[in-house]
Every structure is written in structure tokens, then in C-alpha cells.
Design an enzyme around this catalytic site. Structure first.
Site, mmCIF file in Angstrom:
data_model
loop_
_atom_site.group_PDB
_atom_site.id
_atom_site.type_symbol
_atom_site.label_atom_id
_atom_site.label_comp_id
_atom_site.label_asym_id
_atom_site.label_seq_id
_atom_site.Cartn_x
_atom_site.Cartn_y
_atom_site.Cartn_z
ATOM 1 N NE ARG A 12 -0.875 -0.874 4.925
ATOM 2 C CZ ARG A 12 -0.252 -0.517 6.231
ATOM 3 N NH1 ARG A 12 -0.479 1.124 5.456
ATOM 4 N NH2 ARG A 12 0.339 -0.388 6.800
ATOM 5 C CB VAL A 61 11.474 -5.671 5.791
ATOM 6 C CG1 VAL A 61 10.815 -6.206 4.836
ATOM 7 C CG2 VAL A 61 11.106 -4.617 6.644
ATOM 8 C CE1 TYR A 152 8.963 7.043 9.831
ATOM 9 C CE2 TYR A 152 9.688 9.248 9.571
ATOM 10 C CZ TYR A 152 8.994 8.275 8.596
ATOM 11 O OH TYR A 152 8.569 8.705 8.130
ATOM 12 C CB ALA A 155 14.291 4.874 12.073
ATOM 13 C CB ILE A 185 3.616 12.005 1.135
ATOM 14 C CG1 ILE A 185 4.839 11.795 0.393
ATOM 15 C CG2 ILE A 185 2.754 10.567 -0.636
ATOM 16 C CD1 ILE A 185 5.125 12.888 -0.392
HETATM 17 P P1 NAP Z 1 1.821 2.704 4.805
HETATM 18 O O1 NAP Z 1 0.937 2.958 3.959
HETATM 19 O O2 NAP Z 1 1.684 2.962 6.127
HETATM 20 O O3 NAP Z 1 2.881 1.701 4.364
HETATM 21 C C1 NAP Z 1 3.620 0.683 5.364
HETATM 22 C C2 NAP Z 1 3.774 -0.183 4.124
HETATM 23 O O4 NAP Z 1 5.239 -0.775 4.413
HETATM 24 C C3 NAP Z 1 3.344 -1.281 4.403
HETATM 25 O O5 NAP Z 1 2.776 -1.257 2.758
HETATM 26 C C4 NAP Z 1 3.535 -2.393 4.870
HETATM 27 O O6 NAP Z 1 3.448 -3.757 5.131
HETATM 28 C C5 NAP Z 1 4.514 -2.396 5.026
HETATM 29 N N1 NAP Z 1 5.471 -3.091 6.111
HETATM 30 C C6 NAP Z 1 5.393 -2.135 7.741
HETATM 31 N N2 NAP Z 1 6.030 -3.250 8.047
HETATM 32 C C7 NAP Z 1 6.663 -3.612 7.502
HETATM 33 C C8 NAP Z 1 7.585 -5.295 7.745
HETATM 34 N N3 NAP Z 1 7.671 -5.154 9.216
HETATM 35 N N4 NAP Z 1 7.856 -6.155 7.282
HETATM 36 C C9 NAP Z 1 7.441 -5.846 6.071
HETATM 37 N N5 NAP Z 1 6.535 -4.718 5.738
HETATM 38 C C10 NAP Z 1 6.332 -3.778 6.452
HETATM 39 O O7 NAP Z 1 3.743 3.783 4.216
HETATM 40 P P2 NAP Z 1 3.910 4.940 3.148
HETATM 41 O O8 NAP Z 1 3.451 6.232 3.839
HETATM 42 O O9 NAP Z 1 3.798 4.470 1.831
HETATM 43 O O10 NAP Z 1 5.466 5.082 4.014
HETATM 44 C C11 NAP Z 1 6.498 4.588 2.849
HETATM 45 C C12 NAP Z 1 8.285 4.897 3.705
HETATM 46 O O11 NAP Z 1 8.119 6.207 2.954
HETATM 47 C C13 NAP Z 1 7.914 4.924 4.244
HETATM 48 O O12 NAP Z 1 9.394 4.254 5.197
HETATM 49 C C14 NAP Z 1 7.947 5.795 5.232
HETATM 50 O O13 NAP Z 1 8.737 6.116 6.619
HETATM 51 C C15 NAP Z 1 8.325 6.483 4.744
HETATM 52 N N6 NAP Z 1 7.489 8.174 4.623
HETATM 53 C C16 NAP Z 1 5.626 8.359 4.221
HETATM 54 C C17 NAP Z 1 5.708 10.090 4.394
HETATM 55 C C18 NAP Z 1 3.909 10.384 4.306
HETATM 56 O O14 NAP Z 1 3.771 11.156 4.835
HETATM 57 N N7 NAP Z 1 3.149 8.715 3.879
HETATM 58 C C19 NAP Z 1 6.895 10.753 4.669
HETATM 59 C C20 NAP Z 1 8.030 10.293 4.282
HETATM 60 C C21 NAP Z 1 8.153 9.386 4.015
HETATM 61 P P3 NAP Z 1 1.995 -3.706 5.860
HETATM 62 O O15 NAP Z 1 0.594 -3.136 5.093
HETATM 63 O O16 NAP Z 1 1.700 -5.682 5.185
HETATM 64 O O17 NAP Z 1 2.378 -4.597 6.568
#
Ligand code: NAP
Length: 244
Positions: A12, A61, A152, A155, A185
Site C-alpha cells: 500500500r 523485513v 522515527y 531512524a 504524502i
Molecule cells: P504506509 O502506507 O503505512 O505503508 C507502509 C508499508 O510498509 C506497508 O506496505 C506495510 O506492509 C509495510 N511494512 C510495515 N512494516 C513492515 C514489516 N515489518 N515488514 C514488511 N513490510 C512492512 O506507509 P507510506 O506512507 O507508504 O510510507 C512508505 C515509506 O515512506 C516509509 O518508509 C515511510 O517512513 C516513508 N515516508 C512516508 C511519508 C508520508 O508522509 N506518508 C513521509 C516521509 C517518508 P503491511 O501493510 O503488509 O503491513
């Protein structure tokens, strides 16, 4: 031969966009997910039914034995991985003084240890072929630090340091390592924020809005592409100007 991309956290959000954008650009894409079984299956089925080469593997992971098992199966099947996108991540919001050691470890292990584990698993093949690239998803909070997101931010700052150091280490082997630092995002990660919080973040963003997962995925695609062949060790901010 098709290039093979491995995306962590592809079920997702930003990861799912990376899966779709890379697959639509001709990559064979394998993505890892943890808990979202049906969403992972739906995504793989939708993209495969459009003629794209996409498959999903369940893999926690942060767990070295799970990563070892899944990566050895993948390398048996695909023989090589050209692009690794370390995207999986979780956030934890609250005062540092309220955070337990288990909560700290969960953030560190999901957001930083996973980057080490997956990179270590794909690098021997990349080094022997003298080709490959790793793209790590950090955050603008890893560049600036966010109140109530200390673990966060730590990390994600670690991911930036990891990117620069590994780029220096494996550049001589022909491998590029870069980092994307998204701003705010529109994904489920931010569903904990109120409408008022989101409006305040938009007001702080010069472009006046939050970003889309596709805007991150297209940057990942550029960094994976030979078009960026002289870019390594860099942190690309995709944040609407939030961090200048
Ligand atoms: P998200 O919608 O919450 O999705 C997180 C994804 O990570 C999901 O596919 C989830 O899989 C997977 N995940 C979490 N824990 C896991 C584990 N232990 N093993 C394998 N997969 C795992 O997050 P997102 O917003 O798309 O964020 C993606 C990346 O962008 C992250 O690193 C986040 O820190 C970074 N980021 C996001 C934002 C933002 O504003 N959204 C901003 C800066 C950086 P499951 O659903 O199967 O658990």
C-alpha cells in the site's frame, strides 16, 4: 532480459505506487509486505492481469531469518536483483518520555535494520555483476527532526547516513545508492493526523499541498534508471519545498 526490482512494503501507500510505476516501466517487480495479505494479493493480481510482471512475498523485513529465507527463495527464482527499494516503514507519534523500549525497537528495526538486512542480502549479487542500485526511502524528518517523532527521525536520519556511507563503499563496484526524503504524502501513515494537522502542514509547504505516492514513485523510477547513472550517495527531497 527484464530488470528485476525488489520493493519492501509494497502492499500500500508509496510502496504500492513504486511497484506499479516500476512494473509499468518494464521491470519484473517483487514486493514484500507484512500484514496486508489481501491487499498484497489484490495489487499483484490487478497488475498481473494488465500484463505486468509482479509478485508478492510475505516477509517481516525486521526479522533476519525471514529476510534470509525469502531472499534466498527470490535469488533462486530470479538469479539477480537489479534494483532494491527499501521502502517499508512505520511511524510512532508521542513524547519520547512515553515511548517504551519495545516501541523504540519496532521503529528502529522496521525503518533502519531492514535497510541493512535487505541491502546485505542483495549486494553480493550486485557486486559480482558490478551493477545494481539501491534506493532508500527516508523522510524530511530525518533531515530536520520532528517533535513527537524522535525515534522515527533518528531512524530516518540513520537511513541517510547509511545511504551516504554505502554509496562510498560500493561505488567502486559499480553500484549506486541513493535516498528519497519525502515530505508529507497522502497515505495511511498519515491517517492519524487530523484535518487541522494536515491543513497546518499544507500551510507550511511552499507548494501548498501534500504530495502523492506517485510523486515519490516517479523519483524512485528516475533513480533506478540509467538516466541517473552519475548520481550516487544523494538525498533527493520530494517535499513541495518544505525543507529548503
Ligand atoms: P504506509 O502506507 O503505512 O505503508 C507502509 C508499508 O510498509 C506497508 O506496505 C506495510 O506492509 C509495510 N511494512 C510495515 N512494516 C513492515 C514489516 N515489518 N515488514 C514488511 N513490510 C512492512 O506507509 P507510506 O506512507 O507508504 O510510507 C512508505 C515509506 O515512506 C516509509 O518508509 C515511510 O517512513 C516513508 N515516508 C512516508 C511519508 C508520508 O508522509 N506518508 C513521509 C516521509 C517518508 P503491511 O501493510 O503488509 O503491513
Amino acid at each position: 532480459m527484464r530488470r528485476v526490482a525488489l520493493v519492501s512494503g509494497g502492499s500500500r501507500g508509496i510502496g504500492a505506487s513504486c511497484v506499479r510505476v516500476l512494473a509499468e516501466s518494464g521491470y519484473s517487480v517483487v514486493f514484500l509486505y507484512h500484514l496486508s495479505d489481501s491487499r498484497a494479493a489484490d495489487l499483484a493480481r490487478d497488475l498481473t492481469s494488465s500484463g505486468l510482471d509482479v509478485s508478492a512475498r510475505k516477509c517481516d523485513v525486521q526479522d533476519p531469518s525471514d529476510v534470509g529465507r525469502v531472499l534466498s527463495e527470490l535469488l533462486d527464482t530470479y538469479r539477480h536483483i537489479d534494483v532494491l527499494v527499501n521502502n517499508a516503514g512505520i511511524a510512532w507519534t508521542g513524547l519520547l518520555t512515553d515511548m517504551s523500549v519495545a516501541e523504540w525497537d519496532a521503529v528502529m528495526n522496521t525503518d533502519l535494520r531492514s535497510v541493512f538486512l535487505l541491502s546485505k542480502a542483495v549486494l553480493p549479487g550486485m557486486i559480482s555483476r558490478r551493477s545494481g542500485c539501491i534506493i532508500n526511502i527516508s523522510s524530511m524528518w530525518g533531515q530536520t527532526g520532528a517533535s513527537c517523532e524522535v525515534a522515527y527521525s533518528a531512524a530516518k536520519a540513520g537511513v541517510i547516513g547509511f545511504t551516504k556511507a554505502l554509496a562510498a563503499e560500493v561505488g567502486p563496484s559499480g553500484i549506486r545508492v541513493n535516498c528519497v526524503a519525502p515530505g508529507v504524502i497522502d497515505t495511511e501513515m498519515n491517517s492519524r493526523l487530523s484535518a487541522e494537522d494536515i491543513r497546518a502542514l499544507e500551510d507550511e509547504t511552499p507548494l501548498g499541498r501534500v504530495g502523492t505516492p506517485d510523486e515519490i514513485a516517479k523519483t524512485v523510477l528516475f533513480l533506478a534508471d540509467p538516466a541517473s547513472s552519475f548520481i550516487t550517495g544523494q538525498v533527493i527531497g520530494v517535499n513541495g519545498g518544505f525543507v529548503l
